[in-house]
Motif scaffolding. Structure first.
Motif, mmCIF file in Angstrom:
data_model
loop_
_atom_site.group_PDB
_atom_site.id
_atom_site.type_symbol
_atom_site.label_atom_id
_atom_site.label_comp_id
_atom_site.label_asym_id
_atom_site.label_seq_id
_atom_site.Cartn_x
_atom_site.Cartn_y
_atom_site.Cartn_z
ATOM 1 N N VAL A 401 -0.285 33.552 40.996
ATOM 2 C CA VAL A 401 0.372 32.409 40.348
ATOM 3 C C VAL A 401 0.982 32.882 39.039
ATOM 4 O O VAL A 401 0.289 33.487 38.228
ATOM 5 C CB VAL A 401 -0.647 31.296 40.009
ATOM 6 C CG1 VAL A 401 0.072 29.993 39.685
ATOM 7 C CG2 VAL A 401 -1.646 31.120 41.123
ATOM 8 N N PRO A 402 2.267 32.611 38.833
ATOM 9 C CA PRO A 402 2.853 33.026 37.552
ATOM 10 C C PRO A 402 2.235 32.253 36.389
ATOM 11 O O PRO A 402 1.940 31.064 36.511
ATOM 12 C CB PRO A 402 4.336 32.695 37.700
ATOM 13 C CG PRO A 402 4.460 31.839 38.905
ATOM 14 C CD PRO A 402 3.206 31.940 39.707
ATOM 15 N N LEU A 403 2.024 32.949 35.295
ATOM 16 C CA LEU A 403 1.442 32.344 34.106
ATOM 17 C C LEU A 403 2.523 31.523 33.389
ATOM 18 O O LEU A 403 3.625 32.003 33.183
ATOM 19 C CB LEU A 403 0.964 33.467 33.190
ATOM 20 C CG LEU A 403 -0.226 33.234 32.299
ATOM 21 C CD1 LEU A 403 -1.433 32.762 33.100
ATOM 22 C CD2 LEU A 403 -0.565 34.522 31.567
ATOM 23 N N PRO A 404 2.223 30.288 33.010
ATOM 24 C CA PRO A 404 3.220 29.526 32.245
ATOM 25 C C PRO A 404 3.567 30.253 30.944
ATOM 26 O O PRO A 404 2.744 30.986 30.399
ATOM 27 C CB PRO A 404 2.503 28.217 31.937
ATOM 28 C CG PRO A 404 1.408 28.112 32.929
ATOM 29 C CD PRO A 404 1.017 29.525 33.264
ATOM 30 N N VAL A 405 4.786 30.024 30.484
ATOM 31 C CA VAL A 405 5.305 30.740 29.315
ATOM 32 C C VAL A 405 4.358 30.633 28.113
ATOM 33 O O VAL A 405 4.124 31.611 27.410
ATOM 34 C CB VAL A 405 6.702 30.177 28.930
ATOM 35 C CG1 VAL A 405 7.259 30.906 27.724
ATOM 36 C CG2 VAL A 405 7.642 30.307 30.119
ATOM 37 N N SER A 406 3.783 29.440 27.928
ATOM 38 C CA SER A 406 2.907 29.224 26.763
ATOM 39 C C SER A 406 1.740 30.207 26.760
ATOM 40 O O SER A 406 1.279 30.631 25.714
ATOM 41 C CB SER A 406 2.379 27.794 26.786
ATOM 42 O OG SER A 406 1.670 27.552 27.988
ATOM 43 N N LEU A 407 1.244 30.577 27.936
ATOM 44 C CA LEU A 407 0.106 31.481 27.997
ATOM 45 C C LEU A 407 0.533 32.943 27.940
ATOM 46 O O LEU A 407 -0.219 33.804 27.528
ATOM 47 C CB LEU A 407 -0.697 31.249 29.272
ATOM 48 C CG LEU A 407 -1.410 29.912 29.347
ATOM 49 C CD1 LEU A 407 -2.399 29.909 30.494
ATOM 50 C CD2 LEU A 407 -2.136 29.615 28.053
ATOM 51 N N GLN A 408 1.758 33.207 28.364
ATOM 52 C CA GLN A 408 2.236 34.591 28.302
ATOM 53 C C GLN A 408 2.238 35.065 26.858
ATOM 54 O O GLN A 408 1.906 36.196 26.562
ATOM 55 C CB GLN A 408 3.652 34.687 28.883
ATOM 56 C CG GLN A 408 3.670 34.532 30.390
ATOM 57 C CD GLN A 408 5.083 34.425 30.928
ATOM 58 O OE1 GLN A 408 6.046 34.692 30.225
ATOM 59 N NE2 GLN A 408 5.193 34.031 32.186
ATOM 60 N N ALA A 409 2.606 34.166 25.955
ATOM 61 C CA ALA A 409 2.655 34.522 24.537
ATOM 62 C C ALA A 409 1.287 34.990 24.066
ATOM 63 O O ALA A 409 1.163 36.022 23.408
ATOM 64 C CB ALA A 409 3.129 33.327 23.719
ATOM 65 N N ALA A 410 0.238 34.231 24.437
ATOM 66 C CA ALA A 410 -1.114 34.565 23.983
ATOM 67 C C ALA A 410 -1.558 35.921 24.522
ATOM 68 O O ALA A 410 -2.379 36.605 23.902
ATOM 69 C CB ALA A 410 -2.094 33.477 24.415
#
Ligand SMILES: *Cc1c(COP(=O)(O)O)cnc(C)c1O
Length: 438
Positions: A401-410
């Motif tokens: 499942v692709p990680l939502p953008v908000s979590l990619q930052a973290a």
């Protein structure tokens, strides 16, 4: 509005209940009455939004705060959508996972943070919040309280027992959030927190409270989205039959809020408590006896609870009459194998990827449909985003499942945590060291 302990021994205001967590007699606080729901919100031409609905519902519960201030608190707390989507046939998903940590706990944690901050601002007081977590609660609380003035937060989590994503969500914030990795179990973390809440010496130095799931500040805001689900069912899907509501459950906070919504007049036909192998609720409904058990690990691990804390609230609501409770609530237990099957089945039929907790809910909905007459619409509370549980999803459908953008930052942010052994002296020293160090 007064709050009373389920044991009936103590009463308090909302503010006191919010900052103390449990009553002095050890019972959970419940609102003394349930104010009526304004049915005009359901009308097609009503212009209610999630935020205005929540303000309408919560203002009688929180009458120490003006309506205007409460509306502002809610717009900060509920700054993400909670859409109702049609999954298949008569099954709808109420997507509660669009908040910063991708699980429904964001709703309660963010509201609690904002109301606490409101009171502290007026009193010019500071508070230290302690949370023991096995994963989801800690990340929701950390994000909810991040940068909130007058608040310092310590999150205690067991080393090697939480997912890498959960750890990242708790350890990359910094600022007023301190992540403490305890070399032990979740129970060790809980023990350390409880001991601090009873440590007169510490309490003398600072105001300490806990932010666990039994706090009324986390429970009450969840009533709002169950009403919002109904409003959307009528408005977007023209479904006028009262729905069955399925809630994937662990500690039964979400379910308690849903039942409160019905008792207030939100037109819900009945409820299904969807659990994994931890099925004490099912056993309770069958036998009338509540027998807590040690929890069993499953794929839907946020629901691995053997002694659900909110059961005492449900019992208080039905005055201990399990026959009355059974008229409103049924329970279905779903195995790990069925959970994987449901993720597969839903993906094949709709292209939608369910997280394991929501899959337990959808599988329970399908079972309940088999024994229910005239197939009502069903709303399943979708409690987490599938990206939070990549391993289970991968096992079910072999998809990353692709990680939502908000979590990619973290993912690329540096992590900070302090490791301690599960000893009270070590923990207390740490708390002492950070005193006033904000
Ligand atoms: C906490 C949690 C649950 C269980 O909610 P309760 O209110 O404790 O019953 C279900 N699903 C997810 C994803 C959770 O994080």
């Amino acid at each position: 509005m007064k709050y009373v302990s389920v044991t009936g021994q103590s009463t308090s205001t909302f503010r006191e209940a919010l900052f103390s967590g449990t009553a002095p007699d050890g019972g959970l606080y419940v609102p003394e009455t349930l104010p009526p729901f304004d049915a005009s919100l359901l009308r097609e031409n009503s212009e209610s939004t999630l935020q205005s609905t929540a303000t309408e519902i919560l203002s009688p519960f929180v009458d120490e705060i003006s309506r205007e201030n409460l509306a502002a608190i809610i717009s900060h707390a509920l700054n993400f959508p909670i859409p109702l989507v049609n999954l298949q046939d008569n099954i709808y998903l109420l997507e509660l996972f669009h908040g910063p940590t991708l699980a429904f706990k964001d709703v309660g944690a963010r509201f609690m943070a904002q109301v606490m901050s409101h009171f502290l601002e007026h009193q010019q007081q500071d508070v230290t919040i302690l949370v023991a977590t096995s994963g989801d609660t800690g990340s929701a609380v950390a994000h909810g309280f991040y940068n909130v003035p007058h608040v310092e937060v310590f999150i205690l989590y067991p080393s090697n027992r939480i997912s890498p994503l959960q750890q990242q969500q708790m350890t990359t914030l910094g600022g007023n959030i301190t992540a403490v990795e305890v070399e032990g179990t979740f129970d060790d973390c809980q023990r350390l927190v409880k001991a601090s809440l009873n440590d007169g010496d510490l309490l003398h130095q600072r105001k300490i409270t806990s932010a666990n799931s039994i706090n009324v500040g986390r429970l009450l805001p969840q009533i709002s989205y169950h009403a919002w689900g109904l409003i959307q069912l009528r408005r977007l899907f023209n479904q006028n039959d009262d729905p069955m509501v399925v809630v994937p459950s662990g500690n039964f906070g979400n379910m308690t809020a849903a039942v409160y919504a019905k008792k207030m007049g939100v037109p819900i036909r009945n409820f299904i408590a969807a659990t994994n192998a931890n099925d004490v609720m099912l056993q309770y409904l069958r036998s009338g006896k509540f027998e807590p058990r040690p929890s069993i690990p499953t794929y839907s691990n946020a629901m691995d609870v053997g002694n659900p804390s909110n059961l005492s609230r449900l019992q208080a609501l039905y005055r201990g009459d399990v026959q009355e409770l059974k008229k409103d609530i049924d329970a279905v237990s779903i195995s790990d194998e069925e959970t994987l099957e449901e993720i597969r089945r839903t993906y094949d039929a709709t292209g939608r990827i369910l997280d394991p907790h929501t899959a337990v809910g959808v599988a329970a909905a399908r079972k309940a449909l088999e024994w229910t007459t005239n197939s009502p619409p069903i709303i399943v509370a979708a409690t987490a985003h599938p990206a939070k549980f990549p391993d289970v999803v991968k096992k079910a459908i072999d998809i990353d499942v692709p990680l939502p953008v908000s979590l990619q930052a973290a993912q690329n942010s540096p992590t900070h945590f302090i490791a301690i052994r599960p000893r009270y002296s070590e923990w207390k020293n740490l708390l002492r060291r950070t005193r006033g160090n904000k």
